[in-house]
Design a protein around this motif. Structure first.
Motif, PDB file in Angstrom:
ATOM      1  N   HIS A 283       1.764  35.529  -1.577  1.00 46.21           N
ATOM      2  CA  HIS A 283       0.878  36.314  -0.827  1.00 46.21           C
ATOM      3  C   HIS A 283      -0.536  36.580  -1.409  1.00 46.21           C
ATOM      4  CE1 HIS A 283       4.054  37.468   1.976  1.00 46.21           C
ATOM      5  NE2 HIS A 283       4.856  37.702   0.724  1.00 46.21           N
ATOM      6  N   THR A 284      -1.086  37.792  -1.503  1.00 45.17           N
ATOM      7  CA  THR A 284      -2.406  37.593  -2.287  1.00 45.17           C
ATOM      8  C   THR A 284      -2.141  38.398  -3.823  1.00 45.17           C
ATOM      9  OG1 THR A 284      -2.922  39.972  -1.172  1.00 45.17           O
ATOM     10  CG2 THR A 284      -3.398  38.038   0.129  1.00 45.17           C
ATOM     11  N   ARG A 285      -1.123  38.367  -4.186  1.00 43.61           N
ATOM     12  CA  ARG A 285      -0.777  39.291  -5.389  1.00 43.61           C
ATOM     13  C   ARG A 285      -1.156  38.493  -6.756  1.00 43.61           C
ATOM     14  NH1 ARG A 285       4.724  42.734  -4.518  1.00 43.61           N
ATOM     15  NH2 ARG A 285       4.181  43.481  -2.201  1.00 43.61           N
TER      16      ARG A 285
END
Length: 350
Positions: A283-285
């Motif tokens: 994801h965007t982590r």
């Protein structure tokens, strides 16, 4: 002297002459099979403190097993090459001879929980562990007059292609489930948690190397030793070692990613389905995740039933961790059968 060398001498000098003289023309196979570090060629001085000595596997026709076993108990000498021929073991306190007399079918079933004297259904393969198969195929065979044991060992040399794809997909899927947690736990200051997840992933990556090199993985004690002997995947030992030794999660994660990408390249070089990259952002982590490698492998399976298994319940040792269950062929087969459900229809999609 190694256990296998001792077993060969015991067979050639003592047991074989007695058996052949008593039953001329008997069909048999003899070797050092079953449990024990010597079966894998890994025994040393430490190995001799239990279940080690004048051990041998002798496989005869089923209707001869009881007679041969009882007769050997009566006629074998008390010792061979400085060690007793009768002794207790960790699985039996009874002091008796160490020749495991069985039929081929009986011996194989005692290790695998299935009849491997005939072709196996896909579900039967998924109920096997690497160690259980090694107990049949890894040890030295001194003689196989009837040829039945050799045929079984050839059949068990490796799993069918569709099952192999399913097992690979299952291993990648399991890695995908936890890879992002190395960074997530570390980011929250849980260094111990990050290390625990990393160690789990290292073990899975080691096993993935065995699967890709078409080698059966042994149980935990010898996993690293035999991993070092893999023809291709052994190169991941260095980054996996760094992952275990790392003091920060970023170094830990980077080392695991390096090993995974190396194995993914080996997968591609083997001609198996592969993605542009095994590892993608989660994801965007800012943590590492696994791309669509499991799906690509699963989609390449022709048998619709096997393809369904690879989504979550592949080889039993990928998802069952209880040592007593994994060591018990009957329990292992029942657990695998319950998880996989009834045997699905066979064959490719119409």
């Amino acid at each position: 002297m190694s256990g296998t060398s001792r077993a060969r001498g015991y067979w050639e000098q003592v047991v074989r002459p007695l058996v052949v003289d008593r039953w001329p023309g008997l069909g048999y196979a003899a070797g050092r099979l079953g449990s024990g570090s010597d079966v894998l060629g890994l025994d040393d001085g430490t190995s001799t403190d239990h279940d080690w000595g004048n051990r041998l596997t002798l496989l005869v026709d089923a209707d001869r097993v009881a007679d041969v076993d009882a007769w050997l108990e009566d006629v074998l000498p008390p010792a061979f090459d400085g060690l007793p021929t009768r002794f207790a073991t960790t699985w039996s306190p009874q002091v008796r001879h160490g020749v495991d007399v069985a039929s081929v079918a009986g011996f194989v079933h005692s290790r695998l929980g299935v009849d491997a004297t005939a072709p196996l259904e896909p579900s039967a393969w998924l109920g096997l562990t690497g160690q259980s198969v090694l107990e049949v195929v890894a040890g030295d065979v001194f003689e196989d007059v009837a040829g039945e044991l050799t045929a079984v060992r050839e059949r068990l040399a490796w799993m069918p292609h569709d099952v192999w794809l399913a097992v690979l997909a299952g291993e990648w899927a399991a890695i995908a489930q936890e890879l992002p947690f190395v960074g997530r736990a570390g980011e929250r200051g849980d260094d111990l948690g990050s290390r625990v997840v990393a160690a789990r992933l290292v073990e899975r990556t080691v096993r993935l190397g065995f699967w890709l090199d078409r080698r059966w993985p042994p149980y935990a004690k010898w996993l690293g030793t035999l991993h070092a002997r893999l023809p291709r995947a052994s190169v991941t030992a260095a980054p996996l070692g760094r992952a275990l030794a790392a003091d920060d999660w970023r170094t830990r994660e980077a080392a695991i990613v390096e090993a995974l990408e190396t194995l993914h390249d080996l997968q591609r070089d083997t001609g198996l389905p592969a993605a542009a990259s095994a590892v993608v952002p989660f994801h965007t982590r800012g943590f590492a995740g696994v791309g669509d490698v499991p799906e690509l492998l699963r989609d390449a399976v022709d048998d619709a039933g096997v393809r369904a298994w690879s989504a979550g319940t592949a080889s039993v040792e990928q998802w069952a961790t209880s040592v007593p269950v994994l060591m018990d062929p009957t329990a292992r087969s029942r657990v695998a059968a319950a998880a996989l459900g009834p045997e699905p229809r066979r064959g490719p999609d119409a």
